[in-house]
Scaffold this motif. Structure first.
Motif, mmCIF file in Angstrom:
data_model
loop_
_atom_site.group_PDB
_atom_site.id
_atom_site.type_symbol
_atom_site.label_atom_id
_atom_site.label_comp_id
_atom_site.label_asym_id
_atom_site.label_seq_id
_atom_site.Cartn_x
_atom_site.Cartn_y
_atom_site.Cartn_z
ATOM 1 N N MET A 1 37.369 30.762 33.021
ATOM 2 C CA MET A 1 38.664 31.334 33.363
ATOM 3 C C MET A 1 38.582 32.121 34.663
ATOM 4 S SD MET A 1 41.182 33.531 31.010
ATOM 5 C CE MET A 1 42.915 33.234 31.206
ATOM 6 N N LEU A 2 37.505 32.885 34.865
ATOM 7 C CA LEU A 2 37.354 33.650 36.098
ATOM 8 C C LEU A 2 37.295 32.742 37.316
ATOM 9 C CD1 LEU A 2 34.882 36.503 35.143
ATOM 10 C CD2 LEU A 2 37.269 36.717 35.825
ATOM 11 N N SER A 3 36.608 31.620 37.202
ATOM 12 C CA SER A 3 36.532 30.669 38.318
ATOM 13 C C SER A 3 37.920 30.152 38.659
ATOM 14 C CB SER A 3 35.610 29.496 37.976
ATOM 15 O OG SER A 3 34.289 29.934 37.879
ATOM 16 N N GLY A 4 38.716 29.865 37.638
ATOM 17 C CA GLY A 4 40.085 29.399 37.860
ATOM 18 C C GLY A 4 40.943 30.459 38.527
ATOM 19 N N ALA B 1 46.357 36.383 34.433
ATOM 20 C CA ALA B 1 45.597 36.306 33.173
ATOM 21 C C ALA B 1 45.019 37.675 32.812
ATOM 22 C CB ALA B 1 44.517 35.236 33.277
ATOM 23 N N ALA B 2 43.777 37.703 32.354
ATOM 24 C CA ALA B 2 43.143 38.949 31.933
ATOM 25 C C ALA B 2 42.661 39.788 33.100
ATOM 26 C CB ALA B 2 41.983 38.645 30.994
ATOM 27 N N VAL B 3 42.837 39.294 34.319
ATOM 28 C CA VAL B 3 42.444 40.042 35.509
ATOM 29 C C VAL B 3 43.552 41.035 35.886
ATOM 30 C CG1 VAL B 3 41.724 39.789 37.931
ATOM 31 C CG2 VAL B 3 41.067 38.067 36.259
ATOM 32 N N LYS B 4 44.633 41.003 35.137
ATOM 33 C CA LYS B 4 45.807 41.823 35.387
ATOM 34 C C LYS B 4 45.432 43.305 35.434
ATOM 35 C CE LYS B 4 49.567 40.246 33.452
ATOM 36 N NZ LYS B 4 50.576 39.933 32.451
ATOM 37 N N VAL C 1 31.700 39.962 38.725
ATOM 38 C CA VAL C 1 32.676 40.830 38.081
ATOM 39 C C VAL C 1 32.013 41.509 36.890
ATOM 40 C CG1 VAL C 1 34.685 39.499 38.803
ATOM 41 C CG2 VAL C 1 33.576 38.964 36.646
ATOM 42 N N GLY C 2 32.552 42.660 36.535
ATOM 43 C CA GLY C 2 32.015 43.393 35.389
ATOM 44 C C GLY C 2 33.123 44.158 34.697
ATOM 45 N N GLY C 3 32.784 44.767 33.590
ATOM 46 C CA GLY C 3 33.781 45.501 32.819
ATOM 47 C C GLY C 3 34.544 44.565 31.904
ATOM 48 N N LYS C 4 35.741 44.993 31.495
ATOM 49 C CA LYS C 4 36.558 44.205 30.571
ATOM 50 C C LYS C 4 36.844 42.814 31.107
ATOM 51 C CE LYS C 4 39.304 48.137 29.614
ATOM 52 N NZ LYS C 4 40.666 48.620 29.662
ATOM 53 N N VAL C 5 37.089 42.721 32.414
ATOM 54 C CA VAL C 5 37.468 41.441 33.008
ATOM 55 C C VAL C 5 36.363 40.400 32.847
ATOM 56 C CG1 VAL C 5 36.690 41.901 35.371
ATOM 57 C CG2 VAL C 5 38.644 40.433 34.985
ATOM 58 N N ALA C 6 35.118 40.825 32.789
ATOM 59 C CA ALA C 6 34.000 39.879 32.655
ATOM 60 C C ALA C 6 33.978 39.218 31.278
ATOM 61 C CB ALA C 6 32.675 40.588 32.906
ATOM 62 N N SER C 7 34.625 39.822 30.312
ATOM 63 C CA SER C 7 34.593 39.282 28.953
ATOM 64 C C SER C 7 35.470 38.041 28.770
ATOM 65 C CB SER C 7 35.006 40.356 27.939
ATOM 66 O OG SER C 7 36.374 40.678 28.122
ATOM 67 N N ILE C 8 36.287 37.704 29.767
ATOM 68 C CA ILE C 8 37.184 36.554 29.595
ATOM 69 C C ILE C 8 36.487 35.223 29.824
ATOM 70 C CG2 ILE C 8 39.233 37.881 30.154
ATOM 71 C CD1 ILE C 8 39.313 36.461 32.858
ATOM 72 N N GLY C 9 35.294 35.271 30.355
ATOM 73 C CA GLY C 9 34.529 34.032 30.497
ATOM 74 C C GLY C 9 34.526 33.459 31.896
ATOM 75 N N GLN C 10 33.423 32.812 32.212
ATOM 76 C CA GLN C 10 33.184 32.259 33.539
ATOM 77 C C GLN C 10 34.224 31.214 33.938
ATOM 78 O OE1 GLN C 10 30.758 33.529 35.410
ATOM 79 N NE2 GLN C 10 31.304 32.267 37.138
#
Length: 155
Positions: free
Chosen positions: A124-127, A53-56, A113-122
């Motif tokens: 999605m990040l948890s997933g 995802a956006a963590v790429k 997490v911080g930076g651009k990756v943090a903007s994708i939302g909690q």
């Protein structure tokens, strides 16, 4: 974000513990690990290329093992930085014998997490975190099955 889980692994506590600290096993099991170099005892420099995802992106990470109580438990501390942002995570790993040659690995973790990756939302990040953790433990399970099979062939 935080979470917890457990998995039953083939092998006694000593074998499982040793495998979890083996740099070659770690390299084979960490998603997107291109290089893993031991810097000092229980400290590794890791070059990751994650494509979820956006963590790429590419991350330079340090993995540190602390509070090591072989073969029962340790704390895993991860700090990674890259184009998508940064991650700081800590996990508590505990091993418990459940049967002869079966060990249960219990873990809890916290991550920021911080930076651009943090903007994708909690959500999605948890997933993504669960996907990465599940992938790691699935690969650890396979590595331990290889070890167990090799030991069986030697008998």
């Amino acid at each position: 974000m935080d979470g917890k889980g457990s998995i039953k692994l083939q092998g006694n506590k000593e074998t499982v513990f040793a495998s979890l600290l083996n740099p070659e096993v770690l390299k084979n099991c960490i998603m997107g690990c291109k290089e893993l170099n031991q810097q000092e005892e229980n400290v590794y420099q890791v070059d990751l290329s994650v494509g979820v995802a956006a963590v790429k992106g590419k991350y330079d990470a340090t993995i540190r093992l602390a509070d090591v109580e072989a073969p029962k438990s340790y704390r895993l501390i991860v700090h990674g930085e890259g184009g998508p942002g940064f991650v700081d995570a800590e996990a508590e790993i505990q091993l418990v014998t459940v049967e002869n040659n079966i060990t249960e690995l219990n873990y809890t973790y916290e991550a920021q997490v911080g930076g651009k990756v943090a903007s994708i939302g909690q959500r999605m990040l948890s997933g993504v975190a669960k996907l990465i953790i599940n992938d790691f433990f699935k690969k650890v399970k396979k590595e331990l099955e290889k070890v167990s099979n090799m030991e069986g062939e030697l008998r």
